[in-house]
Each structure stands twice: as C-alpha cells, then as structure tokens.
Write an enzyme that holds these catalytic residues in place. Structure first.
Site, PDB file in Angstrom:
ATOM      1  N   GLU A 144       0.836  -1.197   0.000  1.00 29.47           N
ATOM      2  CA  GLU A 144       0.000   0.000   0.000  1.00 29.47           C
ATOM      3  C   GLU A 144       0.877   1.255   0.000  1.00 29.47           C
ATOM      4  O   GLU A 144       1.931   1.284   0.624  1.00 29.47           O
ATOM      5  CB  GLU A 144      -0.903   0.000   1.237  1.00 29.47           C
ATOM      6  CG  GLU A 144      -1.974   1.061   1.219  1.00 29.47           C
ATOM      7  CD  GLU A 144      -3.020   0.833   2.309  1.00 29.47           C
ATOM      8  OE1 GLU A 144      -3.350   1.814   2.978  1.00 29.47           O
ATOM      9  OE2 GLU A 144      -3.479  -0.313   2.475  1.00 29.47           O
ATOM     10  N   GLU A 202      -3.451  10.351   2.697  1.00 28.88           N
ATOM     11  CA  GLU A 202      -4.699  10.471   3.453  1.00 28.88           C
ATOM     12  C   GLU A 202      -4.854  11.912   3.912  1.00 28.88           C
ATOM     13  O   GLU A 202      -3.927  12.510   4.458  1.00 28.88           O
ATOM     14  CB  GLU A 202      -4.704   9.529   4.651  1.00 28.88           C
ATOM     15  CG  GLU A 202      -4.794   8.067   4.255  1.00 28.88           C
ATOM     16  CD  GLU A 202      -4.810   7.137   5.457  1.00 28.88           C
ATOM     17  OE1 GLU A 202      -5.699   6.264   5.503  1.00 28.88           O
ATOM     18  OE2 GLU A 202      -3.942   7.277   6.329  1.00 28.88           O
ATOM     19  N   ASP A 232      -0.017   5.438   0.482  1.00 28.54           N
ATOM     20  CA  ASP A 232      -1.158   6.269   0.874  1.00 28.54           C
ATOM     21  C   ASP A 232      -0.882   7.759   0.851  1.00 28.54           C
ATOM     22  O   ASP A 232       0.146   8.223   1.347  1.00 28.54           O
ATOM     23  CB  ASP A 232      -1.567   5.972   2.332  1.00 28.54           C
ATOM     24  CG  ASP A 232      -2.081   4.582   2.545  1.00 28.54           C
ATOM     25  OD1 ASP A 232      -2.491   3.946   1.582  1.00 28.54           O
ATOM     26  OD2 ASP A 232      -2.075   4.137   3.713  1.00 28.54           O
TER      27      ASP A 232
END
Length: 337
Positions: free
Chosen positions: A113, A117, A115
């Site tokens: 993953e 955010e 990210d």
C-alpha cells in the site's frame, strides 16, 4: 454499482489521450489524462459518485447514508499516479479523503500500500495530510508521516502525486516532492513490490481521524463533497499473478520517470519538511524503541518534532466497498489539532 473489470495486459499500457504537463525530476513531461470510463470503475457509494465535464471530473460525497469511492480498472506495477483534488470546506472533523494504491483485495495477508490520506478538522483548523507505505503485509510497522500545508486545500484544486519505482516512492504536492521513501536491503520485503490498483475514497473516520476520535463527523454539515480532476494513470498495467518487474521497468516511459530528485527539487523538499512536517515514525520512541532499519535519524529534525504533541493510535476501515476488504492494524494520530 458499476461492475469491476480488470484487463490484464502483461506489458505496459500507455494511453495517449488529453495531456497535462507535469514536472518529474525537474523536467517537464506531458502525461495522459483519462476520463473516468476509460480508466476507473465505481467502488462503492451508489449515487454519491457523480461524473462531471464528460467524465473528466469526479465528485465523491459522504453523507449519513454512505461514503463513496472509485478504483482503477487495471493493476499497475510502478508508474506515475496523480489527481487534482479539492477537499470539503468548513467543519470536516472525522472526514477522511484517501488517494492511494493497494492490492489488499488480491493479497489479503501480504498486501502492499502507498497512501495519501487527508484528515479533516474542526472549524477554523486546517486539513492535515498523512503519507504511509506498507509492503508485504507489514502493517505492524506503520511508516506514517504527517504534514500541514502552505495553502487551504478546500479553496481550490491542488495536484497530489505518487511516483512509484522499483527502488523508491516519491510523494508530490503541486509538483513539489514532500517525501522520498527509498528501498533498502535492511527492509527485506517491506517495500511495495506487487501490482496495485489506484483508489480514491471519502469516508467516516470518526473513531480516529481528528484528535484520536475526540471530534467526530457532524452530519449537520453534510454532504461532504470532494472533487477530483486531471486523473493520471501512467504506469505498467499487468496481471497481478503473472507479472514481470523487469519488463515494466525497462519500458521507456517508466525509465524516464525513474530519475532522481534534482538539487533544486531537494531544496524545496527539505524546506517543506522543515516548515510543515509535524510527525515522522522514525522519531516515535513510543512505538519504536529502535527506529525501523530504513530510518536515517537527523538530530535537528528529531529535536524540532519534539514540540508537537505525542501520537495516539486508532483503527478504522477505509470504506465499506466490496473490492478492498481490509482493516488497518494501527494509525498514528495527533492528540491535539
């Protein structure tokens, strides 16, 4: 909900449609912009996802009923992934907007993953950005960094970019690199190395997103709408099971993106991190008595970050869609805004 469809190509797919100029490693590139139907499918949210400008822009909404999200039709091994995003304004505590890559739907026990955010806040307080990296299911080692911004991301569109190669990941904001995450031998399998889809979601993160859950989503301010445009998927589309890293990384278009950060860019990145970074996992002595092996500890940076409040932890699901089932083991949260 739109049906999910994966087209496995085995070699690089580069669609040349409308183009946008971006700066990668100090030089200008013109990369293709895909309309929604050409590159993405709805992930969840029914009519909370609305297309605009003939599919070149997407509005995602969070209301009392549900959040919403979309996902790329293909999985990619390395590339340049970008979107211009405008975040909701006013009271946004508990709201999470995510722009990220993952393969958790296929590799449930050892997913990768990358990210971005965006964490909402109470009225009068700014949105915060968090970046994170997982490799091979290493969710027990969170590699979060958190930053303030030099602008209000709800006033206008700003470009957020993930550049992923076999040896590094670079996060950009408006073509300025804000984080360079390098692969090291000591990390073992913790560097993302399997094909991933690109996701964009908005969802209720009340349990953790603002002050560790102290401030929750207040639906009297709903609907919360985040806007996406200038969607770029410039990477090597592959079959997630039978893929060749070597074949992807020798593709000319990817080789052009796999260059180093220029001295000018590095000065801008260093300036950003000095002024705007408020948390780095490398200096979190509560979580890690010994910093993870890839960390290069800067005593001046460690001292500067001490003035920010300590972190707490929370857990939460990114969304309730059917394509990517995963619960994060831990998230770093700031105790106060």
């Amino acid at each position: 909900m739109m049906m999910m469809k994966l087209s496995y190509l085995g070699s690089a797919l580069f669609l040349v449609l409308s183009l946008v100029s971006v700066f990668v490693s100090g030089s200008e590139k013109r990369l293709p912009i895909l309309s929604f139907d050409e590159g993405y499918n709805q992930l969840f949210g029914d009519d909370n996802l609305v297309l605009h400008r003939d599919g070149k822009a997407v509005h995602l909404t969070l209301n009392e009923r549900t959040g919403s999200g979309f996902v790329s039709q293909d999985l990619y091994l390395h590339g340049y992934f970008s979107a211009s995003i405008k975040l909701p304004a006013d009271y946004t505590a508990g709201v999470v907007v995510a722009f990220y890559m993952s393969n958790g739907d296929i590799f449930e026990k050892n997913h990768d993953e990358i990210d971005f955010e965006f964490l909402g806040n109470i009225r009068g307080k700014d949105w915060r950005i968090q970046t994170n990296v997982y490799g091979n299911g290493s969710t027990s080692v969170g590699r979060e960094e958190r930053y303030n911004l030099w602008f209000d991301p709800s006033d206008d569109f700003h470009q957020y970019t993930i550049l992923w190669t076999d040896c590094k990941i670079i996060f950009y904001v408006d073509n300025i690199p804000i984080r360079e995450f390098k692969r090291t031998a000591s990390m073992g399998g913790d560097f993302p190395a399997k094909p991933m889809s690109l996701y964009a979601t908005i969802w209720d993160g009340s349990d953790w997103a603002t002050n560790g859950g102290k401030y929750r989503v207040n639906y009297k301010y709903a609907p919360y709408v985040t806007e996406f445009s200038d969607l770029i998927l410039h990477g090597c589309a592959v079959d997630p099971i039978e893929f060749s890293s070597k074949k992807c990384d020798t593709t000319q278009s990817l080789e052009e993106l796999s260059t180093t950060i220029t001295p000018s860019q590095r000065m801008k990145m260093d300036s950003f991190r000095r002024k705007h970074m408020t948390y780095s996992y490398c200096y979190d002595q509560t979580r890690y008595k010994v910093p993870p092996p890839e960390c290069v500890v800067n005593p001046q940076e460690a001292e500067r970050l001490k003035k920010f409040d300590p972190v707490t932890f929370g857990g939460g699901r990114r969304h309730h869609g059917k394509r990517h089932h995963r619960t994060r083991a831990s998230r770093a949260e700031t105790d106060s805004i």
